[in-house]
Write a protein that holds these residues in place. Structure first.
Motif, PDB file in Angstrom:
ATOM      1  N   GLU A 207     -16.496 -54.547 -37.004  1.00  0.00           N
ATOM      2  CA  GLU A 207     -16.672 -53.171 -36.554  1.00  0.00           C
ATOM      3  C   GLU A 207     -17.976 -52.985 -35.772  1.00  0.00           C
ATOM      4  O   GLU A 207     -18.005 -52.245 -34.792  1.00  0.00           O
ATOM      5  N   LEU A 208     -19.045 -53.671 -36.198  1.00  0.00           N
ATOM      6  CA  LEU A 208     -20.333 -53.446 -35.548  1.00  0.00           C
ATOM      7  C   LEU A 208     -21.168 -54.706 -35.598  1.00  0.00           C
ATOM      8  O   LEU A 208     -21.246 -55.372 -36.632  1.00  0.00           O
ATOM      9  N   ALA A 209     -21.791 -55.067 -34.484  1.00  0.00           N
ATOM     10  CA  ALA A 209     -22.758 -56.149 -34.387  1.00  0.00           C
ATOM     11  C   ALA A 209     -23.993 -55.572 -33.717  1.00  0.00           C
ATOM     12  O   ALA A 209     -23.933 -55.153 -32.552  1.00  0.00           O
ATOM     13  N   LYS A 210     -25.126 -55.555 -34.382  1.00  0.00           N
ATOM     14  CA  LYS A 210     -26.310 -54.863 -33.892  1.00  0.00           C
ATOM     15  C   LYS A 210     -27.494 -55.806 -33.882  1.00  0.00           C
ATOM     16  O   LYS A 210     -27.713 -56.553 -34.837  1.00  0.00           O
ATOM     17  N   ILE A 211     -28.273 -55.786 -32.800  1.00  0.00           N
ATOM     18  CA  ILE A 211     -29.517 -56.531 -32.678  1.00  0.00           C
ATOM     19  C   ILE A 211     -30.608 -55.516 -32.379  1.00  0.00           C
ATOM     20  O   ILE A 211     -30.558 -54.794 -31.377  1.00  0.00           O
ATOM     21  N   ASP A 212     -31.616 -55.442 -33.217  1.00  0.00           N
ATOM     22  CA  ASP A 212     -32.679 -54.457 -33.063  1.00  0.00           C
ATOM     23  C   ASP A 212     -34.010 -55.169 -33.226  1.00  0.00           C
ATOM     24  O   ASP A 212     -34.203 -55.966 -34.156  1.00  0.00           O
ATOM     25  N   GLY A 213     -34.957 -54.923 -32.328  1.00  0.00           N
ATOM     26  CA  GLY A 213     -36.257 -55.534 -32.396  1.00  0.00           C
ATOM     27  C   GLY A 213     -37.210 -54.945 -31.402  1.00  0.00           C
ATOM     28  O   GLY A 213     -36.808 -54.286 -30.416  1.00  0.00           O
ATOM     29  N   GLY A 214     -38.536 -55.138 -31.605  1.00  0.00           N
ATOM     30  CA  GLY A 214     -39.500 -54.675 -30.663  1.00  0.00           C
ATOM     31  C   GLY A 214     -39.327 -55.328 -29.301  1.00  0.00           C
ATOM     32  O   GLY A 214     -39.460 -54.695 -28.252  1.00  0.00           O
ATOM     33  N   GLN A 215     -39.035 -56.598 -29.292  1.00  0.00           N
ATOM     34  CA  GLN A 215     -38.715 -57.347 -28.068  1.00  0.00           C
ATOM     35  C   GLN A 215     -37.468 -58.175 -28.322  1.00  0.00           C
ATOM     36  O   GLN A 215     -37.337 -58.787 -29.382  1.00  0.00           O
ATOM     37  N   ILE A 216     -36.582 -58.224 -27.341  1.00  0.00           N
ATOM     38  CA  ILE A 216     -35.362 -59.010 -27.421  1.00  0.00           C
ATOM     39  C   ILE A 216     -35.326 -59.926 -26.196  1.00  0.00           C
ATOM     40  O   ILE A 216     -35.370 -59.437 -25.062  1.00  0.00           O
ATOM     41  N   HIS A 217     -35.305 -61.232 -26.395  1.00  0.00           N
ATOM     42  CA  HIS A 217     -35.224 -62.202 -25.335  1.00  0.00           C
ATOM     43  C   HIS A 217     -33.882 -62.902 -25.413  1.00  0.00           C
ATOM     44  O   HIS A 217     -33.538 -63.454 -26.470  1.00  0.00           O
ATOM     45  N   VAL A 218     -33.148 -62.913 -24.344  1.00  0.00           N
ATOM     46  CA  VAL A 218     -31.851 -63.563 -24.253  1.00  0.00           C
ATOM     47  C   VAL A 218     -31.942 -64.589 -23.121  1.00  0.00           C
ATOM     48  O   VAL A 218     -32.250 -64.235 -21.981  1.00  0.00           O
ATOM     49  N   GLY A 219     -31.623 -65.849 -23.440  1.00  0.00           N
ATOM     50  CA  GLY A 219     -31.659 -66.872 -22.404  1.00  0.00           C
ATOM     51  C   GLY A 219     -32.932 -67.686 -22.442  1.00  0.00           C
ATOM     52  O   GLY A 219     -33.849 -67.451 -23.196  1.00  0.00           O
TER      53      GLY A 219
END
Length: 219
Positions: A207-219
């Motif tokens: 139902e839900l997938a959540k990513i929460d953070g002050g900084q998010i780096h992808v790659g």
């Protein structure tokens, strides 16, 4: 009671001699004394089993003769142990005190049947101990252990518990193939960082997938 005692035979006298065991005839013994050879039975009080060549104390009475005690045995130093035997069960009792078994080189308890220990409290103190059991069952209300190091090698381990709490300074798990965790709710909390590394990483939520953070780096 008095009639039963009155009907029992009463031995009037007995003559004692010292003889030598020359043969064993089943439960009887052939003893050679100064007055001749006699077929004797071992007295109930003679717990040391007589052997061939033993010098024994012989009692001659109206109903036959009995070996009362083993007096001497040749070649005993460093030889076979002295054997205590009885025709039936043996019970050692100390109603007003305690019982101590002491030996310089060790104490052994050997039985093809069951060995039972029943006590209000059991204490075992040893520098080194080893236990080899084909199948073991432990039933108790509480178990407390304090050890410096524990090493367990097993082909299969299964634990069933209603609640499990572990407090560790450091924990390391090395799984060669796979690991599965199935739970209704899983929470992972770390004070500094959480690192997940894999060739392929899949995170899915029905139902839900959540990513929460002050900084998010992808790659």
């Amino acid at each position: 009671m008095r009639d039963n005692l009155a009907r029992q035979p009463i031995d009037t006298f007995a003559v004692q001699e010292v003889g030598t065991v020359v043969a064993a005839l089943g439960r009887s013994l052939r003893v050679r004394a100064g007055s001749g050879e006699y077929e004797a039975r071992r007295a109930v009080s003679c717990l040391v089993e007589p052997e061939l060549g033993d010098r024994v104390l012989l009692a001659l009475h109206d109903e036959g003769c009995h070996v009362l005690a083993v007096l001497e045995r040749e070649g005993r130093e460093g030889g076979a142990p002295v054997r205590l035997t009885a025709d039936g069960p043996i019970e050692v009792s100390a109603p007003a005190g305690h019982l101590t078994l002491a030996a310089e080189h060790g104490v052994r308890i050997v039985s093809p049947g069951e060995t039972a220990i029943a006590s209000g409290k059991v204490r075992v103190a040893a520098t080194e101990a080893s236990l080899a059991v084909g199948a073991m069952t432990y039933v108790g209300e509480q178990l407390a252990a304090q050890v410096d190091r524990v090493k367990t090698v097993a082909r299969e381990v299964e634990s069933v518990a209603e609640r499990l709490v572990q407090r560790l300074e450091r924990a390391y798990r090395f799984v060669a193939e796979s690991e599965q965790v199935r739970a209704n709710y899983v929470e992972v909390s770390a004070t500094t960082a959480v690192s997940i590394k894999a060739k392929t990483t899949i995170v899915s939520g029905g139902e839900l997938a959540k990513i929460d953070g002050g900084q998010i780096h992808v790659g």
